[in-house]
Write an enzyme that holds these catalytic residues in place. Sequence first.
Site, PDB file in Angstrom:
ATOM      1  N   GLU A 158       5.003   0.284   0.289  1.00 51.45           N
ATOM      2  CA  GLU A 158       5.887   0.051   1.277  1.00 51.45           C
ATOM      3  C   GLU A 158       4.902  -1.862   1.466  1.00 51.45           C
ATOM      4  OE1 GLU A 158       4.251   0.128   5.630  1.00 51.45           O
ATOM      5  OE2 GLU A 158       3.229   1.803   4.676  1.00 51.45           O
ATOM      6  N   HIS A 216       0.471  -0.957   0.373  1.00 52.71           N
ATOM      7  CA  HIS A 216       0.125   0.367  -0.224  1.00 52.71           C
ATOM      8  C   HIS A 216       0.674   1.178   0.568  1.00 52.71           C
ATOM      9  CE1 HIS A 216      -0.325  -1.228   3.995  1.00 52.71           C
ATOM     10  NE2 HIS A 216       0.232   0.198   4.643  1.00 52.71           N
ATOM     11  N   HIS A 258       9.538  -0.160  11.719  1.00 49.83           N
ATOM     12  CA  HIS A 258       9.256   0.439  12.800  1.00 49.83           C
ATOM     13  C   HIS A 258      10.400   0.446  14.124  1.00 49.83           C
ATOM     14  CE1 HIS A 258       4.318   1.111  11.987  1.00 49.83           C
ATOM     15  NE2 HIS A 258       5.096   0.047  11.102  1.00 49.83           N
TER      16      HIS A 258
END
Length: 177
Positions: free
Chosen positions: A123, A77, A164
């Site tokens: 990504e 997305h 992350h």
Amino acid sequence: MVAIKNLVLVALTAVTALAVPSPLEARAVTWTCLNDQKNPKTNKYETKRLLYNQNKAESNSHHAPLSDGKTGSSYPHWFTNGYDGDGKLPKGRTPIKFGKSDCDRPPKHSKDGNGKTDHYLLEFPTFPDGHDYKFDSKKPKENPGPARVIYTYPNKVFCGIIAHTKENQGELKLCSH
């Protein structure tokens, strides 16, 4: 005896002079991502160094469909990189700089993500072992892990690997290489 020594010397010199160097093999680039993960024994967060092979990450992006969130898992997305839907950078946001012009320009993303002049970043999950993410998995979908390979739409130029900072949530940072 002298003739034999001279012959051996000439032969060794010829072998050395005619030796063709073998081409150097390009080494795979390794990306290092730092990610805080909870230690199940101590129940405390510890910073882990996760290593990703660029060739494997690029392979992951090439196996991913060229769509924006239209799979069972929603991957790949659009990675907005701080930009809004009009390609503007809201005040206070700083995009990640990948160092490639295709990757660092403001996005142009039509409503459905398939416009003829669209260009934006996608990504897609990537893993240290390089396995392909099951993008069509629905519920339960495969855990995407903390890291994503970032690449361009529509031409799939590799931009880099981000992760992350804490497990699979929170801020995304560019990994080092």
